[in-house]
Design an enzyme around this catalytic site. Structure first.
Site, short mmCIF file in Angstrom:
data_model
loop_
_atom_site.label_atom_id
_atom_site.label_comp_id
_atom_site.label_asym_id
_atom_site.label_seq_id
_atom_site.Cartn_x
_atom_site.Cartn_y
_atom_site.Cartn_z
CG ASP A 11 -2.12 0.90 1.02
OD1 ASP A 11 -2.48 1.17 -0.15
OD2 ASP A 11 -2.71 1.34 2.02
CG HIS A 16 -4.09 10.75 3.15
ND1 HIS A 16 -5.19 10.55 3.96
CD2 HIS A 16 -3.21 9.76 3.47
CE1 HIS A 16 -4.99 9.48 4.73
NE2 HIS A 16 -3.80 8.99 4.45
CD GLU A 39 -5.53 3.00 0.03
OE1 GLU A 39 -4.79 2.37 -0.75
OE2 GLU A 39 -5.33 3.10 1.26
CE LYS A 76 -3.38 2.28 7.29
NZ LYS A 76 -4.27 3.04 6.41
#
Length: 456
Positions: free
Chosen positions: A141, A148, A214, A265
């Site tokens: 990722d 952001h 995303e 995550k």
């Protein structure tokens, strides 16, 4: 890079009527690939309107020949994944796409009769259970939205909110592929350690749960170990794209993060089930996002003339929120984010080139996430943390509810559409998930030992 061809013709229409409806995600110009389960059998297919072309049935009907037949056979090897198809040279996928387009167009001579149509076409996408489209060995990722990244740096109180390397290379972390899940169903609130409002370290259900909007790219053909991918060849290694919700337990993540995200995550990431191929997106290619004057010069291995001309996509993305109270009242989900892929600082080709620049080998089915696609405008903030300024300004919903973090029962839905004047708009389908309450964590606090002692 795939050139425009007959499959992109905006005048094409299909005999599958739902593919011709205004706003359809899967018109005949799209033809995305996916995997599904029906009657306990894992299969692969192509979406057209609200239907699925069963590639196994198509293969058995012997309606294809040449490269298209080879590609279809590769997609139906019995394991219910697309990996073998994805690993082929692009010409095979292109041949299969052309053959599918010819079979599904409204004036198709091969499938003009009802019986052959029924043999290869399932009733509706809604009648099957979607699966992950391929076996995903590795998941990386990236962090490629300047807005952001800078906002989160400010929320954390960093003197320089933008990492020093951000404008020189695509920053990334290695994610957990085992917890990638196809869109739909529950997203279980995770347990973890975090710091409470008084500064004490606690263990329990994560209080600050967030979504992250995303786009993700699937690797088709990989690269040999120790052999980097040149920037202007990188597009040839991308099979296609899907939506990614990188669910984040921000309370856990911000306390634990030293080497990078870990338990904050790795508990769940959701993927939309259909891979929109790079070829389908050819009409929507555009130049790479512009960089501000004074930004560092792009290193040669990340600076390709082809990628600079074609590395962007004209892609609009949205996030919607539905709460239990909204659903009980029969109210529609509320759109809370609208953003564009232009808000990425780096292209996907640059991500591939950087990832392999040290000789790292990418493999068929590997997944590369874009990072949260946030822009400068308030409406383009692509996670709840940004939408609420890290909880300082609660998100106001039309029914009077507010949110600073996701609550149990909240459902988040992503949509995306590729748009370009003169082209038929294509979509990605939904990526959705509903927050479910945390499991009882007694197993993690010594209760299992107590049970063993009681049994003894």
């Amino acid at each position: 890079m795939t050139e425009l061809n007959s499959t992109h013709d905006p005048a094409l229409r299909s005999w599958v009527e739902s593919a011709n409806l205004p706003g359809a995600d899967f018109p005949i110009q799209n033809l995305p690939f996916g995997a599904f389960e029906r009657d306990g059998n894992a299969r692969t297919g192509v979406a057209i309107g609200d239907r699925i072309v069963d590639l196994q049935a198509l293969h058995e009907a012997a309606l294809l020949d040449g490269d298209a037949a080879i590609a279809c056979a590769a997609a139906t090897c019995g394991d219910g994944t697309l990996n073998r198809l994805m690993a082929l040279e692009p010409r095979y996928l292109s041949a299969l796409r052309r053959a599918l387009s010819a079979l599904l167009r409204s004036d198709s001579p091969m499938l003009s009769q009802v019986q052959p149509r029924a043999a290869v076409l399932l009733p509706r996408i809604a009648d099957v259970t979607m699966r992950l489209p391929c076996e995903i060995g590795d998941y990386t990722d990236f962090l490629t939205s300047l807005h952001h990244t800078e906002r989160h740096g400010r929320y954390k109180g960093l003197a320089d909110p933008l990492p020093a390397a951000f404008k020189s290379l695509p920053i990334a972390y290695h994610g957990r592929s085992s917890s990638l899940r196809v869109s739909g169903g529950d997203v279980r609130r995770p347990h973890g350690q975090y710091r409470d409002a008084q500064g004490n370290v606690r263990f329990g259900p994560a209080p600050a749960l967030d979504f992250e909007l995303e786009l993700a790219a699937f690797i088709g053909r990989g690269n040999a170990f120790t052999r980097p991918v040149a920037i202007d060849d990188a597009h040839q290694h991308i099979f296609g794209y899907c939506l990614l919700n990188d669910w984040s337990a921000k309370s856990i993540q911000w306390f634990e993060q030293v080497l990078g995200p870990f338990l904050g995550k790795s508990f769940h990431s959701s993927l939309s089930p259909w891979i929109v191929t790079a070829e389908a997106l050819a009409p929507f290619r555009k130049s790479a996002p512009s960089r501000a004057a004074g930004d560092p010069v792009i290193m040669p291995h990340l600076n390709g003339s082809f990628d600079q001309r074609n590395g962007g996509l004209n892609l609009e993305l949205e996030a919607f929120l539905s709460t239990a109270k909204l659903r009980a009242a029969g109210a529609a989900p509320v759109r809370i984010t609208r953003t564009h892929l232009d808000n990425l600082y780096w292209t996907f080709a640059q991500m591939v080139a950087h990832h392999t620049s040290n000789g790292c080998n990418l493999r068929t089915g590997d997944l590369l996430g874009s990072g949260t696609i946030s822009g400068a405008d308030d409406v383009s903030r692509a996670c709840l943390t940004e939408l609420t300024n890290a909880g300082k300004d609660p998100l106001q919903l039309p029914n009077g509810e507010t949110r600073t973090a996701l609550e149990d029962g909240d459902e988040v839905i992503f949509h995306a559409r590729a748009v370009q004047p003169g082209a038929v708009t294509i979509g990605f389908g939904e990526c959705r998930g509903t927050i479910a309450p945390a499991f009882d964590a007694s197993h993690a606090t010594g209760a299992s030992t107590n049970r063993s002692e009681a049994h003894a």
